[in-house]
Design a protein around this motif. Structure first.
Motif, short mmCIF file in Angstrom:
data_model
loop_
_atom_site.label_atom_id
_atom_site.label_comp_id
_atom_site.label_asym_id
_atom_site.label_seq_id
_atom_site.Cartn_x
_atom_site.Cartn_y
_atom_site.Cartn_z
N VAL A 15 -12.34 24.30 -0.44
CA VAL A 15 -11.94 25.61 -0.97
C VAL A 15 -10.61 25.97 -0.31
O VAL A 15 -10.55 26.35 0.86
CB VAL A 15 -13.01 26.68 -0.66
CG1 VAL A 15 -12.67 27.98 -1.39
CG2 VAL A 15 -14.40 26.20 -1.06
N GLU A 16 -9.52 25.83 -1.08
CA GLU A 16 -8.17 26.00 -0.55
C GLU A 16 -7.25 26.38 -1.71
O GLU A 16 -7.19 25.69 -2.73
CB GLU A 16 -7.70 24.70 0.10
CG GLU A 16 -6.23 24.62 0.45
CD GLU A 16 -5.78 25.71 1.40
OE1 GLU A 16 -4.90 26.51 1.02
OE2 GLU A 16 -6.32 25.78 2.52
N ASP A 17 -6.51 27.50 -1.57
CA ASP A 17 -5.70 27.99 -2.68
C ASP A 17 -4.34 27.29 -2.78
O ASP A 17 -3.65 27.42 -3.79
CB ASP A 17 -5.50 29.51 -2.58
CG ASP A 17 -4.72 29.91 -1.34
OD1 ASP A 17 -4.97 29.30 -0.28
OD2 ASP A 17 -3.88 30.83 -1.42
N LEU B 113 -4.54 18.60 -1.29
CA LEU B 113 -4.25 17.16 -1.43
C LEU B 113 -4.14 16.48 -0.07
O LEU B 113 -4.58 15.33 0.11
CB LEU B 113 -2.95 16.96 -2.22
CG LEU B 113 -3.04 17.16 -3.73
CD1 LEU B 113 -1.65 17.11 -4.37
CD2 LEU B 113 -3.93 16.08 -4.37
N LEU B 114 -3.54 17.17 0.90
CA LEU B 114 -3.43 16.62 2.26
C LEU B 114 -4.81 16.38 2.86
O LEU B 114 -5.06 15.35 3.51
CB LEU B 114 -2.62 17.56 3.14
CG LEU B 114 -1.12 17.62 2.88
CD1 LEU B 114 -0.47 18.71 3.73
CD2 LEU B 114 -0.46 16.27 3.19
N TYR B 115 -5.73 17.32 2.65
CA TYR B 115 -7.09 17.16 3.15
C TYR B 115 -7.75 15.94 2.51
O TYR B 115 -8.41 15.15 3.20
CB TYR B 115 -7.93 18.41 2.87
CG TYR B 115 -7.50 19.64 3.62
CD1 TYR B 115 -6.69 19.56 4.76
CD2 TYR B 115 -7.90 20.91 3.21
CE1 TYR B 115 -6.30 20.71 5.46
CE2 TYR B 115 -7.53 22.06 3.91
CZ TYR B 115 -6.72 21.95 5.01
OH TYR B 115 -6.34 23.08 5.69
N GLN B 116 -7.58 15.80 1.20
CA GLN B 116 -8.19 14.65 0.51
C GLN B 116 -7.59 13.34 1.02
O GLN B 116 -8.31 12.34 1.19
CB GLN B 116 -7.96 14.78 -1.00
CG GLN B 116 -8.72 15.95 -1.62
CD GLN B 116 -8.41 16.12 -3.09
OE1 GLN B 116 -8.78 15.30 -3.94
NE2 GLN B 116 -7.70 17.20 -3.42
N GLY B 117 -6.28 13.35 1.26
CA GLY B 117 -5.64 12.15 1.78
C GLY B 117 -6.17 11.78 3.16
O GLY B 117 -6.40 10.60 3.46
N ALA B 118 -6.38 12.78 4.00
CA ALA B 118 -6.89 12.53 5.36
C ALA B 118 -8.30 11.96 5.33
O ALA B 118 -8.69 11.20 6.22
CB ALA B 118 -6.87 13.82 6.15
N LEU B 119 -9.07 12.31 4.27
CA LEU B 119 -10.47 11.89 4.17
C LEU B 119 -10.66 10.71 3.22
O LEU B 119 -11.78 10.37 2.86
CB LEU B 119 -11.33 13.07 3.71
CG LEU B 119 -11.26 14.34 4.59
CD1 LEU B 119 -12.03 15.48 3.93
CD2 LEU B 119 -11.81 14.05 5.97
N ARG B 120 -9.54 10.08 2.83
CA ARG B 120 -9.59 9.01 1.84
C ARG B 120 -10.51 7.86 2.26
O ARG B 120 -11.22 7.25 1.46
CB ARG B 120 -8.19 8.47 1.58
CG ARG B 120 -8.11 7.48 0.41
CD ARG B 120 -6.72 6.91 0.22
NE ARG B 120 -5.74 7.95 -0.05
CZ ARG B 120 -4.79 8.33 0.80
NH1 ARG B 120 -4.68 7.73 1.98
NH2 ARG B 120 -3.94 9.27 0.49
N ASN C 223 -16.35 11.78 -3.10
CA ASN C 223 -15.94 12.54 -4.28
C ASN C 223 -15.56 13.96 -3.83
O ASN C 223 -16.26 14.55 -3.00
CB ASN C 223 -17.08 12.63 -5.30
CG ASN C 223 -17.32 11.30 -5.99
OD1 ASN C 223 -16.39 10.55 -6.26
ND2 ASN C 223 -18.59 10.99 -6.26
N PHE C 224 -14.45 14.48 -4.36
CA PHE C 224 -13.99 15.80 -3.95
C PHE C 224 -14.07 16.78 -5.10
O PHE C 224 -13.73 16.46 -6.25
CB PHE C 224 -12.54 15.72 -3.46
CG PHE C 224 -12.36 14.86 -2.24
CD1 PHE C 224 -12.65 15.36 -0.97
CD2 PHE C 224 -11.92 13.55 -2.36
CE1 PHE C 224 -12.48 14.57 0.15
CE2 PHE C 224 -11.75 12.76 -1.24
CZ PHE C 224 -12.04 13.26 0.02
N VAL C 225 -14.54 17.99 -4.79
CA VAL C 225 -14.50 19.10 -5.72
C VAL C 225 -13.60 20.15 -5.07
O VAL C 225 -13.85 20.57 -3.95
CB VAL C 225 -15.91 19.69 -5.95
CG1 VAL C 225 -15.82 20.88 -6.90
CG2 VAL C 225 -16.85 18.63 -6.50
#
Length: 421
Positions: free
Chosen positions: A10-12, A18-25, A30-32
């Motif tokens: 949850v981030e506006d 995207l940075l968070y998703q990249g860090a957790l790649r 799966n990301f929502v």
């Protein structure tokens, strides 16, 4: 088939998400991603949240606060891990949200490795009942002080200026000043002195009833002990501690005397302390730098620490190892049920146990007459490093008995005085 973890972010800010998703790649999850509270609440009403394995949310959102979101989620699910992200200036909000049964927090700027480490850990503990977790409730106790430490450390890391000695100088100096002046413990101490100087009534009461005064005095004595410990740490950091060179046998005899001093504490849980049998002639040939008072406090802290967290009726071992240029001695204890975190100290916390105000459990151990304030091991580390040594903690497994037994080892290594430059 391995089921992928589903992580709700949850981030506006789309770039930050995207940075968070990249860090957790590397988690292959799966990301929502939602930009505010409303779509999350819609998800709660429509599908529930059982399909989500972990939630990462900013505390400041365009349509509300992270605290509001957490409260709504907890009405539906008490166990899903929730991590919140906040700025260093928003300490009040994060303390409030931690009370809503949040598992962890990150201070901006968020470092990818730190984020990955925390998410991995909480996903691995997904099945635990977080509502009664000692570790999670303990965080609230030490959170205010840890926020100061982590935000200061993060700023230094961001600037590429991580200097442990300077960090500790600033940390202990600022925290001790805030405790001893005008707020917190300092105010408590001052109030006691003021009350004692006031006139008594005919019944001999000091404005407050005697029972209340007694409670205040107890707290003041505790506060003074904390302040004294800060003073001791400051003395080490600012080179106010005298040192001398002594044979290793002097240190070994000091440990023997400390063990005798702790006889009443060993009886609390029926512990025995066993030491390595080493030739005094061998030890007399080796010299180390030390300060008797500070080494006494440090070794006593390690032994008391071992007693607190050991199984009843178990042995604590003090082992000595001699090398050509250094000497090491270890305090080894079995893992007691007080920790309730499995076999030994979680790897994620092995470095943190020496951090100021970090406590592995919320338990208080009054019978051992200790502060239980999370600064004892900080004093140990600062003392040993002052004299050129190091102290490490690790999980080990004892294979000598009928079954493998998990144990924790605190190992202090000191250089020979002749090898110091």
């Amino acid at each position: 088939m391995i089921t992928q973890n589903k992580i709700l972010i949850v981030e506006d800010d789309p770039t930050t998400a995207l940075l968070y998703q990249g860090a957790l790649r590397s988690l292959d999850a799966n990301f929502v991603v939602f930009s505010g509270i409303k779509p999350v609440l819609h998800l709660l009403q429509k599908d529930g949240i059982e399909s989500i394995d972990l939630i990462l949310t900013d505390l400041k959102l365009p349509d509300g606060t992270g605290t509001e979101l957490v409260r709504e989620i907890r009405k539906k699910n008490s166990q899903i891990p929730i991590l919140v992200v906040t700025s260093e200036s928003d300490s009040i909000s994060i303390i409030e949200v931690m009370k809503e049964n949040v598992q962890d927090y990150l201070i901006k700027p968020v470092f990818p490795k730190e984020l990955l480490k925390k998410v991995e850990y909480h996903l691995s503990k997904r099945s635990l009942d977080y509502k009664t977790s000692i570790l999670e409730k303990e965080k609230i106790i030490s959170l205010e002080k840890l926020l100061d430490w982590y935000s200061f450390k993060n700023r230094s890391l961001e600037k590429g200026e991580f200097n442990a000695q300077e960090l500790h100088k600033n940390l202990f100096h600022v925290l001790r000043a805030s405790l001893s002046q005008g707020a917190g413990f300092g105010i408590l101490v001052q109030i006691i002195d003021i009350i004692k100087g006031m006139k008594q009534t005919e019944n001999g009461d000091y404005i407050l009833e005697k029972e209340v005064l007694s409670i205040l005095e107890d707290n003041a004595n505790y506060s003074k002990k904390v302040l004294n410990t800060f003073s001791e740490i400051e003395n080490i950091i600012f080179d106010r501690v005298n040192e001398e060179v002594v044979p290793l046998s002097v240190l070994w005899q000091e440990i023997v005397s400390i063990i005798k001093e702790l006889e009443s504490q060993t009886k609390i849980k029926h512990h025995s302390i066993q030491m390595t049998d080493v030739s005094s002639v061998q030890m007399d040939s080796i010299s180390i730098r030390w300060n008797r008072e500070y080494f006494h406090k440090s070794i006593r802290e390690l032994l008391i620490n071992a007693m607190k967290f050991s199984l009843d009726s178990s042995s604590i071992f003090v082992l000595l190892q001699l090398k050509s240029d250094s000497v090491s001695f270890s305090v080894i204890n079995s893992v007691g049920s007080d920790l309730k975190i499995g076999e030994g100290i979680p790897n994620e916390y092995l470095d943190l146990v020496f951090e100021p105000f970090f406590r592995l459990t919320k338990n208080l151990y009054e019978r051992y007459e200790t502060l239980d304030f999370g600064i004892g091991l900080s004093l140990v580390k600062e003392t040993i490093q002052k004299f050129g040594g190091s102290v490490l903690v690790s999980n080990i497994f004892d294979h000598l008995g009928d079954k493998v037994e998990p144990k924790v080892e605190f190992k202090i290594t000191l250089p020979h005085s002749s090898s110091l430059k």
